[in-house]
Design a protein around this motif. Structure first.
Motif, short mmCIF file in Angstrom:
data_model
loop_
_atom_site.label_atom_id
_atom_site.label_comp_id
_atom_site.label_asym_id
_atom_site.label_seq_id
_atom_site.Cartn_x
_atom_site.Cartn_y
_atom_site.Cartn_z
N GLN A 133 73.56 11.54 48.94
CA GLN A 133 73.10 10.77 47.79
C GLN A 133 74.02 9.58 47.52
N ALA A 134 75.30 9.76 47.72
CA ALA A 134 76.25 8.65 47.54
C ALA A 134 75.99 7.56 48.58
N ALA A 147 71.46 1.22 48.75
CA ALA A 147 70.53 0.55 47.84
C ALA A 147 71.20 -0.63 47.15
N LEU A 148 72.47 -0.50 46.85
CA LEU A 148 73.18 -1.60 46.18
C LEU A 148 73.40 -2.78 47.11
#
Length: 56
Positions: free
Chosen positions: A20-21, A27-28
Motif C-alpha cells: 500500500q505504501a 500515485a503521487l
C-alpha cells in the motif's frame, strides 16, 4: 519479503502494508496529461469532428 518461482517466473511477496505504501508513492509521482484551455479543446473537437465527417 519472499521470492516465489512459479512456472520459471520469479515473483516477490511483500507485506500488504508495504504494498500500500508503494501504491501511494506511485500515485503521487503520476502526473496527468496536458489539460486544454477551452479554446484549445474547441479547436481540437472541431478538427476531430471534421475528420470524422470527411471519413463518412
Amino acid at each position: 519479503m519472499k521470492e516465489l518461482i512459479i512456472d520459471d517466473e520469479n515473483y516477490v511477496v511483500i507485506p500488504k502494508k508495504d504494498y500500500q505504501a508503494l501504491q501511494i508513492t506511485a500515485a503521487l509521482k503520476w502526473k496527468p496529461e496536458k489539460t486544454f484551455s477551452i479554446e484549445e479543446a474547441r479547436a481540437l473537437s472541431k478538427k476531430r469532428i471534421d475528420e470524422w465527417a470527411s471519413g463518412k
